[in-house]
Motif scaffolding. Structure first.
Motif: not given
Length: 880
Positions: A138-144, A180-184, A467-476, A543-549
């Motif tokens: 499961v992925f959340d790109g604007f993970g908060g 889960s992978i969480v990005n913000d 454990n879940s995976l968390v990163q600081v990153g640009d969702t674009t 969303f283009s990145e979301y579509y890709r992955i």
């Protein structure tokens, strides 16, 4: 116990302790930092601060270089789960989740750390259990703050109540943890997410926190202690301060707290009464009084708004006592002001290092506040700095230290000057949401009180295991995640200009020493020159990145809420442009019966749930075959879309219409799909509707496959009450649909339609022209011998469509000529349906220049609010 059982295995490597694991991966992360810094959105901070904040490989305060390694490992684990019967090899979700969703916000875990926006994990849990299986990624790109990851882990440790509820509804997959992978983009959001999603011992944490509380209180307890005249010691809970203003009449100073009280001193008034001249005025008519002081931190003279303490709440003999400030209080405050702080606190200017104050800045409230420490009273700054120092210099286990830092940031939500006191509510009411507003009566709450309160809250938390995976990153730019590797996405993106996350987060990020790169933030901001086009571009990239992955055939759920129609249209456009198909749009509103579909670009006042899917590889391959693209491809797409749309939405005995099954939405989705692929639109609306009726079965204005219509008929028989769509006419398109609904029941004369039409007319979008009722009837309907209007049959409707398109294109040519030959900077009013027809024709003719030229001259808001116009304009812009 033998040595091997004590080994910690992570990504194929064994370690004898968590400390050894952290040290190994931290050094590996250090080596990778130069390469990671090339990625968009890398945070602002020193290398050592980023490394110290991280807990690799699970959590990195920068892009995580181990995500693909985990994904590969998880895919292998799926095979094992399948062999154990914990996964279903035939699992396939065809239609979206459209049932009531509720999630309590009273969960201690949800409330552990405040944040600007959050979706309760219990609500997300239903989506995860519907769309995924145990082991799915499961992925959340604007993970908060990581609520998606919390819900993913809840799947593996449900409460008895959750198990009972889900078993009764019988709509869901098997229980078992989802990965889960969480990005913000925000370091503080990601840090919160890490602490809620990577387990630690609550017992050890509480013991450590209590030791720190005791130590700080021993050293600095005097700052919030007081002895009354009888020698009774009391603990100060909070102190209310008041700004001082200048009377516009006599130029004397007046304390806001006193000047705003009514004569009985029982209520605060909107008016201020000057104690010197008795003139009554409003605060907005008064200038704040200022004072100059020497700032020994900045080593310079500075100016600030004058303020004085006026009111204290404390505990004496176990009872709450409220009183005016006395001389003892003033002595403590003066002693604090004279104290120098030797421990760390953020000294830099607010949003320094290339950034600047943005939309939260208000000159009248922030006079003299340009450094982070200006946001605190001196004694609160002393104490907060002391807590930070004790945590960072403690010898506790590193995981506990990170949890203590989490406690530190969670305890600050009401400790700065944005906390407000409301006399009429007889309490402090917290900061004004989503801004750094400073009121005329800020509240100085004791950190001892608030840190203790938060600690008591933490004692109630139950962290799901794992454990879940968390990163600081640009969702674009998710370059560290490989293509087609994610099974499901739950996305809660920023809502236009609703919340300036980075500015609000910068206070806490100044303490953790790693900050958001504001230039990469996907919001609208006038101060940072981010308009709706910049916002749209960022979302489209994301969303283009979301579509890709995302894997083909899999689902994405998007939660969105904004009152601006243009912003709502941007989110839909970004999703479609990326290649996703929007299967259902519903309102998440548990106070109303069920989830209801909505129509078109409306002003959204409820959180919306967009259910989207990535087309299967088979559907995409059809478009590559030119022989079948314009025939088989059309109807294969429609059938596939219908198979991804709810058949029946009901609540109680009522049947709700599924608007995605209507001919208009079906045609819009088809156009969007072909245009997004850069292909010519293969069919007009009339021929499309004719083909629909030939190949599919119509019920209540909706279309079904042979298999679906049987289920629909059966369910409708069980739920006979049908709720018609309630349509307000705010555009020509709405008007045609409204008339079809009205005339489908019976033929009507113009004079019978006109009064109802006037009632249905709602606010028209600025710049859009709705033709006269008579013209709409002429272009879209037929009239019988008695002069009554009726809905044409499919054959005649195709002819009508041709005639209507001809008229629209004629009008479009007028606009086109005006745009190309006159010096007018803008065309203030247009008929949107004519633009739609004209843009489509220009697209077919590869006349991209006309689309761009005319698009630049019509009202910008109108362009952004119409998904069809926007789509053609955006593609044309890239080809001129």
């Amino acid at each position: 116990m033998d040595t091997e059982t004590q080994q910690i295995k992570v990504l194929g490597k064994s370690f004898s302790s968590e400390e050894e694991r952290r040290e190994y991966f931290r050094e590996e992360l250090r080596k990778k930092l130069p390469e990671l810094k090339q990625m968009e959105g890398f945070p602002i901070g020193e290398d050592e601060d980023i490394l110290n904040l991280s807990d690799p490989p699970y959590y990195t305060a920068c892009p995580n270089p181990w995500l693909n390694d985990f994904i590969a490992e998880w895919e292998e684990e799926k095979k094992q789960l399948l062999g154990e019967g914990k996964r279903d090899s035939n699992f396939n979700v065809k239609s979206p989740y459209v049932f009531d969703v509720s999630g309590g916000k009273n969960d201690p875990l949800y409330n552990a750390h405040s944040y600007h926006t959050k979706v309760p994990p219990n609500a997300i849990l239903k989506y995860l259990m519907y769309y995924t299986e145990p082991g799915d990624i499961v992925f959340d790109g604007f993970g908060g703050t990581g609520m998606t990851a919390v819900a993913s882990r809840m799947c593996g440790s449900p409460t008895p109540e959750q198990k009972h509820t889900f078993d009764v509804e019988n709509l869901f997959s098997k229980w078992g943890e989802r990965k889960s992978i969480v990005n913000d983009l925000s370091p503080i959001a990601s840090n919160i997410s890490y602490n809620l999603n990577n387990s630690f011992s609550i017992k050890d944490f509480v013991t450590s926190a209590e030791l720190i509380l005791t130590k700080v209180k021993k050293d600095f307890g005097w700052l919030f202690e007081y002895k009354n005249d009888s020698g009774v010691k009391s603990e100060i809970i909070y102190c209310v301060w008041s700004s001082i203003y200048i009377c516009p009449n006599c130029q004397e100073e007046m304390i806001f707290w006193d000047a705003s009280m009514n004569e009985e001193k029982t209520k605060q008034s909107e008016n201020l009464t000057c104690p010197s001249c008795s003139v009554v005025t409003r605060k907005r008519n008064c200038e704040p009084s200022e004072e100059t002081y020497f700032d020994d931190v900045a080593n310079e003279s500075r100016t600030r708004i004058k303020e004085v303490p006026v009111f204290v709440s404390c505990i004496e003999n176990g009872k709450r006592v409220e009183r005016k400030v006395n001389s003892s209080d003033l002595e403590i405050i003066q002693k604090a002001k004279a104290s120098k702080i030797s421990t760390f606190f953020p000294k830099e200017k607010i949003l320094d290092k290339g950034e600047s104050w943005g939309d939260t800045y208000r000159a009248g409230y922030h006079k003299g506040i340009n450094r982070y420490y200006d946001l605190y009273s001196k004694r609160n700054l002393i104490l907060i700095s002391a807590f930070y120092n004790e945590i960072m210099n403690s010898s506790f286990d590193e995981r506990i230290k990170k949890a203590l830092l989490f406690w530190f940031t969670s305890s600050q939500s009401r400790l700065d000057k944005t906390n407000r006191y409301s006399f009429n509510h007889n309490r402090h009411v917290g900061p004004l949401a989503n801004t750094l507003y400073i009121s005329a009566t800020p509240v100085e709450i004791s950190p001892f009180y608030f840190f203790t309160s938060k600690l008591n809250h933490f004692k109630k938390i139950k962290l799901p295991k794992g454990n879940s995976l968390v990163q600081v990153g640009d969702t674009t730019s998710l370059k560290n995640i490989k293509e087609a590797s994610v099974d499901y996405m739950f996305i809660d993106p920023p809502y236009g200009d609703n919340i300036p996350y980075a500015e609000l987060n910068s206070i806490l990020e100044s303490w953790i020493k790693v900050k958001t790169k504001i230039s990469r933030e996907a919001i609208m901001s006038a101060k940072h020159d981010k308009g709706i086009f910049e916002y749209q571009n960022m979302l489209s990239l994301a969303f283009s990145e979301y579509y890709r992955i995302l894997k083909p055939g899999r689902w994405m759920t998007v939660i969105f809420s904004n009152t601006e129609a243009s912003v709502w249209n941007v989110i839909q456009y970004a999703i479609s442009q990326a290649g996703f198909i929007v299967s259902n749009v519903s309102i998440m509103d548990t106070s109303r019966p069920g989830l209801h579909g909505i129509i078109g670009p409306i002003a959204v006042k409820q959180p919306l749930v967009l259910s989207c899917y990535k087309p299967s590889s088979e559907i995409n391959s059809l478009l590559e075959n030119t022989e079948v693209r314009n025939d088989i491809g059309i109807w294969t797409f429609v059938e596939d879309f219908l198979n991804h749309v709810p058949i029946h939405i009901n609540k109680g005995d009522a049947t709700n219409p599924v608007i995605e099954r209507g001919p208009k939405i079906l045609f819009d989705r088809l156009i969007a799909f072909y245009v997004q692929k850069g292909l010519p639109v293969p069919i007009n609306a009339g021929a499309f509707q004719k083909g629909l009726r030939e190949r599919f079965i119509e019920r209540d204005g909706m279309f079904f496959t042979n298999e679906q219509v049987q289920e629909y008929d059966k369910k409708k028989a069980d739920n006979p009450e049908f709720i018609q769509l309630s349509i307000l006419v705010s555009s020509e398109q709405d008007g045609v649909l409204w008339l079809k609904n009205v005339l489908s029941e019976k033929s009507l004369a113009y004079q019978d339609i006109q009064p109802q039409w006037m009632q249905a007319l709602a606010g028209v979008r600025k710049g859009d022209i709705i033709p006269e009722l008579a013209d709409i009837l002429e272009e879209n309907f037929l009239k019988d011998e008695q002069g009554k209007w009726y809905v044409p049959d499919p054959e005649n409707e195709a002819d009508l469509e041709k005639l209507r398109t001809k008229r629209l294109l004629k009008q479009f040519e007028v606009y086109k000529k005006e745009a190309l030959t006159t010096k007018k900077k803008s065309i203030k009013e247009v008929r949107v349906e004519a633009l739609r027809a004209g843009f489509k024709q220009c697209y077919q003719d590869k006349d991209f220049k006309s689309i761009v030229t005319l698009g630049d001259k019509i009202p910008n808001k109108l362009l952004m609010e119409d998904e069809v116009l926007l789509q053609f304009y955006d593609i044309a812009s890239s080809r001129v």
